[in-house]
Each structure stands twice: as structure tokens, then as C-alpha cells.
Scaffold this active site. Sequence first.
Site, mmCIF file in Angstrom:
data_model
loop_
_atom_site.group_PDB
_atom_site.id
_atom_site.type_symbol
_atom_site.label_atom_id
_atom_site.label_comp_id
_atom_site.label_asym_id
_atom_site.label_seq_id
_atom_site.Cartn_x
_atom_site.Cartn_y
_atom_site.Cartn_z
ATOM 1 N N HIS A 76 66.702 -4.022 51.471
ATOM 2 C CA HIS A 76 66.813 -2.626 51.902
ATOM 3 C C HIS A 76 67.962 -2.388 52.866
ATOM 4 O O HIS A 76 68.251 -1.241 53.220
ATOM 5 C CB HIS A 76 65.475 -2.130 52.491
ATOM 6 C CG HIS A 76 65.155 -2.614 53.868
ATOM 7 N ND1 HIS A 76 64.254 -3.621 54.119
ATOM 8 C CD2 HIS A 76 65.584 -2.198 55.084
ATOM 9 C CE1 HIS A 76 64.152 -3.809 55.424
ATOM 10 N NE2 HIS A 76 64.950 -2.960 56.029
ATOM 11 N N ASP A 122 62.068 -8.145 48.859
ATOM 12 C CA ASP A 122 63.002 -7.521 49.802
ATOM 13 C C ASP A 122 63.920 -8.591 50.391
ATOM 14 O O ASP A 122 63.801 -8.991 51.546
ATOM 15 C CB ASP A 122 62.220 -6.799 50.906
ATOM 16 C CG ASP A 122 63.113 -5.908 51.779
ATOM 17 O OD1 ASP A 122 64.307 -5.765 51.450
ATOM 18 O OD2 ASP A 122 62.602 -5.373 52.782
ATOM 19 N N GLN A 212 63.211 -1.533 65.036
ATOM 20 C CA GLN A 212 64.353 -0.994 64.302
ATOM 21 C C GLN A 212 65.610 -1.821 64.591
ATOM 22 O O GLN A 212 65.901 -2.143 65.736
ATOM 23 C CB GLN A 212 64.623 0.466 64.698
ATOM 24 C CG GLN A 212 63.569 1.434 64.258
ATOM 25 C CD GLN A 212 62.612 1.795 65.373
ATOM 26 O OE1 GLN A 212 62.625 1.188 66.431
ATOM 27 N NE2 GLN A 212 61.787 2.792 65.125
ATOM 28 N N GLY A 213 66.337 -2.152 63.549
ATOM 29 C CA GLY A 213 67.552 -2.942 63.702
ATOM 30 C C GLY A 213 67.342 -4.436 63.523
ATOM 31 O O GLY A 213 68.308 -5.191 63.465
ATOM 32 N N ASP A 214 66.086 -4.875 63.453
ATOM 33 C CA ASP A 214 65.798 -6.289 63.204
ATOM 34 C C ASP A 214 65.646 -6.589 61.719
ATOM 35 O O ASP A 214 65.502 -7.754 61.329
ATOM 36 C CB ASP A 214 64.522 -6.709 63.931
ATOM 37 C CG ASP A 214 64.692 -6.760 65.440
ATOM 38 O OD1 ASP A 214 65.775 -7.153 65.895
ATOM 39 O OD2 ASP A 214 63.754 -6.386 66.158
#
Length: 266
Positions: A76, A122, A212-214
Site C-alpha cells: 500500500h 501487503d 502513521q508513517g511506520d
Amino acid sequence: MATKRWFTLLRNAAIGLAAAATAASFATPAVADQPPSTNVVGGTRAAQGEFPFMVRLSMGCGGALYTSQIVLTAAHCVSRTGANSSITATVGVVDLQSTSAKKVKSTYVYRSPTYGTATGGDWALIKLASPVTGLATLPIATTSSLNTGSFSIAGWGAASEGGAQQRYLLKAQVPFVPDSTCKAQGGSYGRLIPNAELCAGNVSAGGVDTCQGDSGGPMFRRDDAGAWIQVGITSWGDGCARPHAPGVYTEVSTFASAIADAAKKI
């Protein structure tokens, strides 16, 4: 629904829309002028050289060195398979502003063809323009035998839900959560894909998690010989470190053969 990695169930969205949304949501993060708090979703600052395989990607995701020239990350985080020279990988440092950082451009991206399907998957590979020297790679699990116990997570993601991404690499420990317990949390967790996804976190209390961002970063642990092995890829979840909302990670061992085959071809 607030989400941990901005999108909770991209696998259920149209691939084209997911790609566009991913590009917008994982824009290159601003880094702080001052060192952040040592507490980040229950974590602490990583020491220089502690996790030499960690990679920061310019679209705002994490990753790990699968080989000296290939980064393993989340599907993603990228839009498609094909030539791509737009991604910059930063390696070799915990401080993204360090002058010692090595920066290497991408040349090609391979996106799992099963991502967004009922099979799950993913994961993605990013080939770099040149090999990275002097840094250890992170082997991946090829069986499910290590999918239990306590796992390490690390990344430059937000220190709190909806917060800014970080200048310094932070780390934490999260416990394994059985599939049945994870699914029982309800909502999106009821659609967990067994054998393709792995849950971890403090279910009752929360407090420790990726954020978020990991996305795309590794979840890893020591094997019986004491070596680091990657067992998961940060994928999705409901918010950051919330009670009854564990992190969900791509179960690497399920896709180990597909990852190895793809790596040989790019």
C-alpha cells in the site's frame, strides 16, 4: 474511522483509488527541529547501528533491507509494478538529518499481485540503483514457527495518533495476539485474513504500537540462534495504540517464497 496507517482496509478498496490515496497520505514527512520525546507509542529512541537494516522511504513509509539492493516494504506504500526512479531510500542512520545518511534512488518497484484480494499480500519490493554497503540485511521468516512471543517494531512514524512523523528512529516491543483474539475485537478486525496477517499489541490496555508513517517497516524478533528475523510488515490497524485495536502486520512467512521469487526477477 481513524486509522493507524491512514487506511485501515486498503485491500477492500479499488486498487486505483488506493494507489492515489496512498501517494497523498504518505507524503515526505517534515522532521522536527528538536529531538522528540523518548516516549513514542510506548517506545524509546533506537541507538545508532542498533537496527542497521532499517530504511526510510521518501513517500513516508518504512522498510527493511531484504538484500543489499532490495528493500522490502508494504504494497500500500506504492502504486504499481514497474520502473520507478522517484523513491529515495535513506539508510545507515537513526537521525534522518544526519550528514552520515546514505541516500539511494529506486529503479524498479514490484507490488504484490495478490494485494487487495481475499488472499492478502501487503508487501512490495523496491530495487535500488546501487547496492548499499556496510549494512546488515534482515532475513525473513520462511515458516510460522517464530510468529509468537514478543516482537520488535521500529520506525520514524508519528509519536501519537495524528501526530507529526519523527526525525529519530524509535523502537518498541509488542506481544503476539492470536488471530481469534484479534478478530474478536470487532469492526475491521473481524475481516482479518488468517495466515496472511499477524496481530500484535497490548489488546486490553493499548499504549504500544506502530503509527502513521511506520507502514512498510518490519516487525522482527530473535531466532533460536539470536539473529534478527523479520516476521511482519506494518500494514494496518484502527488508530494508534488504542485499547482493543492491535496492529496488523503482513505475515511474512506466508509470502516468503513469492518474495524470494520476485527478488530474483527484478
